[in-house]
Design a protein around this motif. Sequence first.
Motif, PDB file in Angstrom:
ATOM      1  N   TRP A 111       0.821  -1.213   0.000  1.00 14.13           N
ATOM      2  CA  TRP A 111       0.000   0.000   0.000  1.00 14.13           C
ATOM      3  C   TRP A 111       0.852   1.259   0.000  1.00 14.13           C
ATOM      4  N   LYS A 112       2.005   1.218   0.614  1.00 14.83           N
ATOM      5  CA  LYS A 112       2.891   2.385   0.657  1.00 14.83           C
ATOM      6  C   LYS A 112       3.295   2.797  -0.755  1.00 14.83           C
ATOM      7  N   GLU A 113       3.451   1.812  -1.626  1.00 10.25           N
ATOM      8  CA  GLU A 113       3.860   2.075  -3.000  1.00 10.25           C
ATOM      9  C   GLU A 113       2.668   2.286  -3.931  1.00 10.25           C
ATOM     10  N   SER A 114       1.470   2.219  -3.389  1.00 10.59           N
ATOM     11  CA  SER A 114       0.256   2.298  -4.189  1.00 10.59           C
ATOM     12  C   SER A 114      -0.333   3.704  -4.176  1.00 10.59           C
ATOM     13  N   GLU A 115      -1.071   4.003  -5.217  1.00 10.98           N
ATOM     14  CA  GLU A 115      -1.748   5.294  -5.311  1.00 10.98           C
ATOM     15  C   GLU A 115      -2.789   5.477  -4.198  1.00 10.98           C
ATOM     16  N   GLY A 116      -3.416   4.393  -3.750  1.00 15.90           N
ATOM     17  CA  GLY A 116      -4.437   4.467  -2.710  1.00 15.90           C
ATOM     18  C   GLY A 116      -3.896   4.298  -1.305  1.00 15.90           C
ATOM     19  N   GLY A 117      -2.602   4.410  -1.132  1.00 14.87           N
ATOM     20  CA  GLY A 117      -1.972   4.163   0.158  1.00 14.87           C
ATOM     21  C   GLY A 117      -2.497   5.003   1.302  1.00 14.87           C
ATOM     22  N   ARG A 118      -2.679   6.269   1.069  1.00 15.80           N
ATOM     23  CA  ARG A 118      -3.176   7.149   2.138  1.00 15.80           C
ATOM     24  C   ARG A 118      -4.608   6.802   2.520  1.00 15.80           C
ATOM     25  N   THR A 119      -5.414   6.441   1.538  1.00 14.17           N
ATOM     26  CA  THR A 119      -6.795   6.056   1.818  1.00 14.17           C
ATOM     27  C   THR A 119      -6.824   4.760   2.613  1.00 14.17           C
ATOM     28  N   TRP A 120      -5.972   3.811   2.250  1.00 16.90           N
ATOM     29  CA  TRP A 120      -5.873   2.550   2.984  1.00 16.90           C
ATOM     30  C   TRP A 120      -5.430   2.818   4.423  1.00 16.90           C
ATOM     31  N   GLU A 121      -4.421   3.658   4.583  1.00 20.05           N
ATOM     32  CA  GLU A 121      -3.928   3.997   5.918  1.00 20.05           C
ATOM     33  C   GLU A 121      -5.035   4.609   6.769  1.00 20.05           C
ATOM     34  N   ARG A 122      -5.832   5.488   6.165  1.00 20.02           N
ATOM     35  CA  ARG A 122      -6.947   6.113   6.872  1.00 20.02           C
ATOM     36  C   ARG A 122      -7.978   5.046   7.289  1.00 20.02           C
ATOM     37  N   SER A 123      -8.231   4.088   6.416  1.00 21.27           N
ATOM     38  CA  SER A 123      -9.166   2.996   6.715  1.00 21.27           C
ATOM     39  C   SER A 123      -8.687   2.177   7.918  1.00 21.27           C
ATOM     40  N   ILE A 124      -7.409   1.866   7.948  1.00 14.94           N
ATOM     41  CA  ILE A 124      -6.831   1.126   9.079  1.00 14.94           C
ATOM     42  C   ILE A 124      -6.891   1.979  10.340  1.00 14.94           C
ATOM     43  N   GLY A 139       3.236   9.701  14.863  1.00 15.29           N
ATOM     44  CA  GLY A 139       2.982  10.830  13.975  1.00 15.29           C
ATOM     45  C   GLY A 139       1.644  10.672  13.283  1.00 15.29           C
ATOM     46  N   ASP A 140       1.219  11.727  12.631  1.00 14.85           N
ATOM     47  CA  ASP A 140      -0.087  11.730  11.978  1.00 14.85           C
ATOM     48  C   ASP A 140      -0.182  10.759  10.827  1.00 14.85           C
ATOM     49  N   ALA A 141       0.890  10.567  10.087  1.00 13.63           N
ATOM     50  CA  ALA A 141       0.831   9.696   8.907  1.00 13.63           C
ATOM     51  C   ALA A 141       2.045   8.798   8.874  1.00 13.63           C
ATOM     52  N   LEU A 142       1.853   7.611   8.340  1.00  7.13           N
ATOM     53  CA  LEU A 142       2.962   6.682   8.176  1.00  7.13           C
ATOM     54  C   LEU A 142       3.666   6.894   6.854  1.00  7.13           C
ATOM     55  N   PHE A 143       2.953   7.422   5.880  1.00  8.07           N
ATOM     56  CA  PHE A 143       3.527   7.641   4.563  1.00  8.07           C
ATOM     57  C   PHE A 143       4.117   9.039   4.494  1.00  8.07           C
ATOM     58  N   GLU A 144       5.237   9.130   3.825  1.00  9.05           N
ATOM     59  CA  GLU A 144       5.871  10.447   3.656  1.00  9.05           C
ATOM     60  C   GLU A 144       5.128  11.222   2.583  1.00  9.05           C
ATOM     61  N   ILE A 145       5.134  12.527   2.734  1.00  8.96           N
ATOM     62  CA  ILE A 145       4.488  13.393   1.737  1.00  8.96           C
ATOM     63  C   ILE A 145       5.405  13.593   0.566  1.00  8.96           C
TER      64      ILE A 145
END
Length: 145
Positions: A111-124, A139-145
């Motif tokens: 998911w980190k490498e996916s376009e929907g990664g942030r949405t998936w992270e929010r779902s979790i 921190g607020d997000a696991l994925f870097e901006i």
Amino acid sequence: MGTWDVHPFDNDTAADFANDLDDADVLEREALIRRVLMRAADNKDYLEVPEAEEAVAAAALVAAQYSGTEPVDIPYGPEEPIPHLPADLRSLAVDALDRVLADESELFEFWKESEGGRTWERSIGELRQVLDPAPQTQGDALFEI
């Protein structure tokens, strides 16, 4: 791997898990959910996608009982009723979700490498919030901006 969206049962592995739950005797369903959560939470090595996807689905079933949503209302989830799940599964589900989001998790990498990664992270994160409403210290997000 068949994944069609970011929600807990939006993949082939979780759909198969739902079928396994439907096929299991009602008295065995809690144990099956517990085993799936423990397998992910206790994993000290590389967590493969199938185990992580099952853990997310199992956590969603636990969360559904504490959010007022019936598990049968979860799209692609089990059709048969899930018995009342004991409160200790909440913390086990949180541990499993934390493991899914940790390093050495194939699903997290996917998911980190996916376009929907942030949405998936929010779902979790939403699942985790239902299971453990205390504020997170990470921190607020696991994925870097």
